[in-house]
Design a protein around this motif. Structure first.
Motif, PDB file in Angstrom:
ATOM      1  N   PRO A  89      36.567  -2.719 -65.738  1.00 55.48           N
ATOM      2  CA  PRO A  89      37.983  -2.304 -65.493  1.00 55.48           C
ATOM      3  C   PRO A  89      38.256  -0.871 -65.347  1.00 55.48           C
ATOM      4  N   ASP A  90      38.936  -0.591 -64.379  1.00 56.11           N
ATOM      5  CA  ASP A  90      39.239   0.738 -64.076  1.00 56.11           C
ATOM      6  C   ASP A  90      40.039   1.790 -64.772  1.00 56.11           C
ATOM      7  N   TYR A  91      41.010   1.106 -65.448  1.00 61.67           N
ATOM      8  CA  TYR A  91      41.960   1.874 -66.147  1.00 61.67           C
ATOM      9  C   TYR A  91      41.796   1.496 -67.667  1.00 61.67           C
ATOM     10  N   LEU A  92      41.252   2.635 -68.350  1.00 58.06           N
ATOM     11  CA  LEU A  92      41.014   2.516 -69.631  1.00 58.06           C
ATOM     12  C   LEU A  92      41.719   3.518 -70.489  1.00 58.06           C
ATOM     13  N   ARG A  93      41.664   3.388 -71.721  1.00 58.99           N
ATOM     14  CA  ARG A  93      42.366   4.589 -72.730  1.00 58.99           C
ATOM     15  C   ARG A  93      41.266   4.982 -73.660  1.00 58.99           C
ATOM     16  N   GLY A  94      41.338   6.240 -73.437  1.00 56.90           N
ATOM     17  CA  GLY A  94      40.340   7.193 -74.352  1.00 56.90           C
ATOM     18  C   GLY A  94      40.585   8.634 -74.140  1.00 56.90           C
ATOM     19  N   ASP A  95      39.647   9.443 -74.207  1.00 53.39           N
ATOM     20  CA  ASP A  95      39.744  10.825 -74.059  1.00 53.39           C
ATOM     21  C   ASP A  95      38.891  11.206 -72.464  1.00 53.39           C
ATOM     22  N   PRO A  96      39.621  10.955 -71.698  1.00 50.02           N
ATOM     23  CA  PRO A  96      38.850  11.211 -70.209  1.00 50.02           C
ATOM     24  C   PRO A  96      38.011  12.588 -70.027  1.00 50.02           C
ATOM     25  N   TYR A 130      38.306  -5.135 -79.095  1.00 47.28           N
ATOM     26  CA  TYR A 130      39.356  -3.843 -78.938  1.00 47.28           C
ATOM     27  C   TYR A 130      39.598  -3.479 -77.561  1.00 47.28           C
ATOM     28  N   GLY A 131      38.569  -4.359 -76.506  1.00 43.23           N
ATOM     29  CA  GLY A 131      38.638  -3.709 -75.419  1.00 43.23           C
ATOM     30  C   GLY A 131      37.099  -3.704 -74.690  1.00 43.23           C
ATOM     31  N   ILE A 132      36.433  -2.637 -74.497  1.00 41.00           N
ATOM     32  CA  ILE A 132      35.034  -2.937 -73.911  1.00 41.00           C
ATOM     33  C   ILE A 132      34.256  -1.634 -74.746  1.00 41.00           C
ATOM     34  N   SER A 193      11.750   7.610 -73.269  1.00 39.68           N
ATOM     35  CA  SER A 193      10.927   8.630 -72.364  1.00 39.68           C
ATOM     36  C   SER A 193       9.583   8.211 -72.408  1.00 39.68           C
ATOM     37  N   ILE A 194       8.916   8.374 -71.092  1.00 38.71           N
ATOM     38  CA  ILE A 194       7.216   8.552 -70.936  1.00 38.71           C
ATOM     39  C   ILE A 194       7.211   9.719 -70.482  1.00 38.71           C
ATOM     40  N   TYR A 195       6.152  10.589 -71.122  1.00 35.61           N
ATOM     41  CA  TYR A 195       5.821  11.941 -70.926  1.00 35.61           C
ATOM     42  C   TYR A 195       5.402  11.964 -69.605  1.00 35.61           C
ATOM     43  N   GLY A 196       5.664  12.883 -68.706  1.00 36.39           N
ATOM     44  CA  GLY A 196       5.319  12.901 -67.480  1.00 36.39           C
ATOM     45  C   GLY A 196       5.790  12.040 -66.221  1.00 36.39           C
ATOM     46  N   GLU A 197       6.612  11.132 -66.745  1.00 35.43           N
ATOM     47  CA  GLU A 197       7.208  10.187 -65.775  1.00 35.43           C
ATOM     48  C   GLU A 197       8.699  10.201 -65.721  1.00 35.43           C
ATOM     49  N   GLY A 198       9.177  10.254 -66.780  1.00 39.15           N
ATOM     50  CA  GLY A 198      10.739  10.373 -66.774  1.00 39.15           C
ATOM     51  C   GLY A 198      11.589  10.053 -68.058  1.00 39.15           C
ATOM     52  N   THR A 199      12.738   9.971 -68.184  1.00 41.00           N
ATOM     53  CA  THR A 199      13.630   9.773 -69.252  1.00 41.00           C
ATOM     54  C   THR A 199      14.820   9.077 -68.979  1.00 41.00           C
ATOM     55  N   GLU A 200      15.230   8.318 -69.888  1.00 41.61           N
ATOM     56  CA  GLU A 200      16.577   7.438 -69.975  1.00 41.61           C
ATOM     57  C   GLU A 200      17.514   7.764 -71.056  1.00 41.61           C
ATOM     58  N   PHE A 201      18.657   8.080 -71.001  1.00 43.15           N
ATOM     59  CA  PHE A 201      19.596   8.254 -72.156  1.00 43.15           C
ATOM     60  C   PHE A 201      20.615   7.430 -71.828  1.00 43.15           C
ATOM     61  N   LYS A 202      20.992   6.605 -72.764  1.00 40.58           N
ATOM     62  CA  LYS A 202      21.846   5.591 -72.820  1.00 40.58           C
ATOM     63  C   LYS A 202      23.134   5.863 -73.764  1.00 40.58           C
ATOM     64  N   ALA A 203      24.498   6.030 -73.563  1.00 44.95           N
ATOM     65  CA  ALA A 203      25.468   6.218 -74.384  1.00 44.95           C
ATOM     66  C   ALA A 203      26.478   4.870 -74.155  1.00 44.95           C
ATOM     67  N   THR A 204      26.761   4.254 -75.538  1.00 45.17           N
ATOM     68  CA  THR A 204      27.505   3.050 -75.620  1.00 45.17           C
ATOM     69  C   THR A 204      28.861   3.696 -76.302  1.00 45.17           C
ATOM     70  N   ILE A 205      30.093   3.585 -75.662  1.00 45.13           N
ATOM     71  CA  ILE A 205      31.282   4.326 -76.201  1.00 45.13           C
ATOM     72  C   ILE A 205      32.362   3.130 -76.111  1.00 45.13           C
ATOM     73  N   PRO A 206      32.950   2.960 -77.350  1.00 46.79           N
ATOM     74  CA  PRO A 206      33.912   1.861 -77.524  1.00 46.79           C
ATOM     75  C   PRO A 206      35.362   2.641 -76.527  1.00 46.79           C
ATOM     76  N   GLN A 207      36.026   1.599 -75.845  1.00 42.22           N
ATOM     77  CA  GLN A 207      37.163   2.242 -75.049  1.00 42.22           C
ATOM     78  C   GLN A 207      38.286   1.081 -75.234  1.00 42.22           C
ATOM     79  N   LYS A 208      39.327   1.441 -75.072  1.00 43.68           N
ATOM     80  CA  LYS A 208      40.490   0.347 -75.016  1.00 43.68           C
ATOM     81  C   LYS A 208      40.636  -0.015 -73.447  1.00 43.68           C
TER      82      LYS A 208
END
Length: 218
Positions: A89-96, A130-132, A193-208
């Motif tokens: 959904p393109d239109y969400l409710r939260g703190d943009p 509650y939404g997504i 993360s794999i040292y010397g190869e790269g890193t991945e951060f993943k944030a999961t955030i509830p939004q209406k």
């Protein structure tokens, strides 16, 4: 200072003055970012950080984040890619402003520690009562993080692997602020993360969800 530089850059000036004005403008912007980080961290630590709840377009935030990332990489040989689920959904409710800040902080962190290669921004969602849950992932091909250092990445003002990160700018507050903002919104953040190869951060955030119209509507 930044305003005066902008006025200078709009005039018919020599190449030397233009280069100097641009350097001053960029330095001023970097200093402003540091001040904002310190203010945000102070608010969070004192329990005075307040979150807004308003309607926003996710597509606008994605556009802002990628424009920032393209400008921030400078002369680094980095390729950016975005993998966004077209059915989110393109239109969400939260703190943009805070969603934007989280996305930009993760991209900025990836740019800092990636000298060449690629950075992938992935955006997904999972339906909830509650939404997504908005899932933002940033994966890079940078220097990576040692296993023994992963537990320290959210420590304020900390800097590790000095041999490789000594030239990296910043206060060390980007990731601590990001983690606390995610948690303030009831979400979680993780890192692989794999040292010397790269890193991945993943944030999961509830939004209406304000409108179920998908982000890629035709």
């Amino acid at each position: 200072i930044m305003g005066m530089c902008e006025l200078n850059l709009a005039e018919d000036i020599s190449d030397t003055v233009r280069e100097n004005s641009e350097n001053i403008r960029v330095s001023g912007k970097n200093l402003l970012n540091i001040v904002n980080d310190l203010l945000d961290f102070s608010k969070i630590e004192s329990g005075k950080m307040q979150l807004a709840t308003t309607e926003y377009r996710l597509s606008d935030i994605l556009s802002d984040a990628m424009n920032m990332a393209s400008a921030r990489k400078g002369k680094k040989k980095i390729e950016f890619a975005v993998d966004c689920d077209p059915d989110i959904p393109d239109y969400l409710r939260g703190d943009p402003s805070r969603i934007r800040q989280i996305m930009i902080n993760l991209l900025t962190n990836a740019i800092k520690y990636t000298n060449e290669g690629g950075i992938l921004l992935t955006v997904r969602s999972r339906k909830e009562s509650y939404g997504i849950n908005l899932i933002i992932s940033v994966k890079d091909s940078g220097i990576g993080i040692r296993k023994e250092d992963i537990r320290r990445i959210y420590d304020a003002y900390d800097r590790f692997d000095i041999e490789k990160t000594n030239s990296v700018e910043g206060t060390g507050l980007g990731l601590p602020i990001t983690k606390q903002l995610v948690e303030l919104m009831g979400g979680i953040i993780s890192v692989k993360s794999i040292y010397g190869e790269g890193t991945e951060f993943k944030a999961t955030i509830p939004q209406k969800v304000s409108d179920n119209k998908p982000i890629a509507h035709f």
